[in-house]
Scaffold this motif. Structure first.
Motif, short mmCIF file in Angstrom:
data_model
loop_
_atom_site.label_atom_id
_atom_site.label_comp_id
_atom_site.label_asym_id
_atom_site.label_seq_id
_atom_site.Cartn_x
_atom_site.Cartn_y
_atom_site.Cartn_z
N ARG A 53 37.47 40.33 43.14
CA ARG A 53 38.32 40.47 41.59
C ARG A 53 38.41 39.18 41.35
N THR A 54 39.57 38.46 42.52
CA THR A 54 40.83 38.11 42.20
C THR A 54 40.76 37.37 43.17
N SER A 55 41.54 36.11 43.92
CA SER A 55 41.87 35.71 45.50
C SER A 55 42.94 34.55 44.77
N GLU A 56 43.62 34.45 46.28
CA GLU A 56 44.54 33.48 46.15
C GLU A 56 44.71 33.47 47.21
N ARG A 80 42.38 32.47 52.76
CA ARG A 80 42.43 32.70 51.08
C ARG A 80 42.39 34.12 51.32
N ALA A 88 41.85 37.49 49.12
CA ALA A 88 40.43 38.18 48.21
C ALA A 88 40.97 39.46 47.97
N TYR A 89 40.73 40.46 46.82
CA TYR A 89 40.73 41.58 46.44
C TYR A 89 39.03 41.64 45.68
N SER A 91 37.14 49.17 46.73
CA SER A 91 38.11 48.32 46.61
C SER A 91 39.18 48.07 47.49
N ARG A 147 41.18 44.77 50.30
CA ARG A 147 41.71 42.91 50.47
C ARG A 147 40.89 42.48 51.56
#
Length: 96
Positions: A18-21, A28, A30-31, A42, A44
């Protein structure tokens, strides 16, 4: 397009990021979410670069990872039995 396959541990359905940082040059966060609406699990996840499999053609002197062992490089060359390779995927898409 990414060919990395994430599988839900509960329903065995496909998962999507869904998103990552980026938290570090080699890490990295990620979700990730199951695409099966009935499941909806869901999590992490963390994706970490741990070893250099082959050297860069444009090396950055500040990038230092341990070189992978021969065993690790051979393992990376094996394909998973449950994941089709790119040509198999193309053939399945053409057959549809």
């Amino acid at each position: 397009m990414s060919t990395y396959k994430l599988v839900c541990a509960h329903c065995r359905g496909r998962m999507r990021i869904r998103t990552s940082e980026g938290t570090h040059i080699f890490l990295r966060v990620a979700y990730v979410q199951c695409t099966n609406e009935a499941c909806g699990w869901s999590v992490r996840a963390e994706f970490e670069m741990t070893h250099e499999m082959s050297p860069s053609g444009m090396p950055n002197p500040s990038v230092r990872l341990p070189v992978a062992s021969v065993v690790m490089r051979r393992q990376a060359m094996k394909t998973a039995d449950d994941q089709p390779d790119l040509l198999d995927q193309m053939e399945m898409e053409c057959a549809k």
